[in-house]
Design an enzyme around this catalytic site. Structure first.
Site, mmCIF file in Angstrom:
data_model
loop_
_atom_site.group_PDB
_atom_site.id
_atom_site.type_symbol
_atom_site.label_atom_id
_atom_site.label_comp_id
_atom_site.label_asym_id
_atom_site.label_seq_id
_atom_site.Cartn_x
_atom_site.Cartn_y
_atom_site.Cartn_z
ATOM 1 C CB CYS A 1 2.834 -4.657 -2.709
ATOM 2 S SG CYS A 1 2.863 -5.494 -4.324
ATOM 3 C CD GLU B 1 0.480 -2.090 -3.751
ATOM 4 O OE1 GLU B 1 1.387 -1.245 -3.645
ATOM 5 O OE2 GLU B 1 0.643 -3.180 -4.348
ATOM 6 C CE LYS C 1 5.055 -0.996 -2.301
ATOM 7 N NZ LYS C 1 4.400 -1.202 -3.623
#
Length: 276
Positions: free
Chosen positions: A155, A40, A114
């Site tokens: 993440c 990330e 995300k």
């Protein structure tokens, strides 16, 4: 099949980060990898928003993405560029945290924003509010790659099993979790959660991570992982930056699922009733 992971210590200069990523692409290809996975925020990691803002741009203008695409095309290797912070994508001015799958000709095959944003207050006193600057994505994404059908995530998504049920329900045999985990949450939960995502669906999980003390003062946990469909750790890169390799056999997914077919036993769960 050989894959490579780049465990990065990304800094505040996108040009320097781009050079480091290009070197990783070339080294991964030279090491025989068919695909490279990066963490990330591979292009810029800077918690100082005023300093970072002038260095952020749209996907079409991002120099890190352009450099990695060119390197992938020269080296003939696929790359999952874990994510980049991008500006100018939304009318409300917020950023997006976007991952890319790039093929061996440098063509972008998949994009994922995300979905779940990290808004937490940790016992150490650390406080994070991603939603103050970022907008969450709205679509789950799978991409066919040489290593299998890849389900993309980033993440904090790791904590939301429903996303991974959707990805494996769409045929994913490989899950990618590029990350920049904090040290407290990494110590407590990283290995457990990554292995759980592999075990619950009988898939490979590749989790390339940021590591160490960064230029902006933050510290990330590292321990980039490759987990097989039985939950075995094939690679743990510890607490130092660098390039790691793992050999995976995509046929193992069906072998594990034939022995423990949990993914085929899934059922829609009705709304729970409150017992009297």
């Amino acid at each position: 099949m050989r894959i490579a992971l780049f465990q990065a210590q990304t800094g505040i200069d996108p040009e320097e980060n781009a050079r480091t990523l290009v070197e990783a692409v070339e080294a991964a290809a030279a090491g025989g990898a068919a695909m490279l996975f990066t963490p990330e925020m591979s292009g810029l990691l800077d918690r100082d928003r005023e300093r970072a803002r002038p260095r952020l741009c749209s996907e079409s203008d991002d120099l890190v993405l352009a450099a990695v695409r060119q390197a992938a095309g020269r080296s003939g290797i696929w790359v999952h560029l874990g994510s980049l912070a991008l500006a100018g994508e939304r009318d409300d001015g917020r950023l997006v945290n976007r991952g890319f799958v790039i093929d061996g000709e440098g063509v972008v095959r998949g994009r994922y924003d995300k979905m779940h944003l990290f808004d937490v207050d940790l016992p150490t006193g650390e406080s994070w509010r991603e939603s103050a600057s970022y907008a969450g994505g709205e679509k789950a994404v799978v991409v066919d790659t040489p290593a299998g059908r890849l389900g993309m995530s980033i993440c904090y998504d790791l904590r939301f099993s429903g996303l991974y049920q959707a990805l494996t329900g769409a045929g994913a045999t490989l899950l990618s979790v590029p990350a920049a985990f904090t040290v407290p949450t990494g110590l407590a939960h990283w290995h457990i959660l990554v292995r759980a995502r592999a075990i619950e669906a009988g898939v490979f999980v590749v989790a390339a991570a940021q590591v160490g003390r960064h230029q902006d003062g933050r510290e990330t946990y590292g321990h980039s992982l490759v987990i097989d469909p039985w939950g075995k750790v094939l690679l743990d890169m510890g607490a130092a930056p660098g390039l790691g390799f793992a050999d995976i056999d995509p046929r193992q997914v069906e072998e594990v699922r034939s022995r423990l077919p949990a993914i085929r036993h899934r059922k829609p769960v009705p709304e729970p009733e409150l017992a009297p």
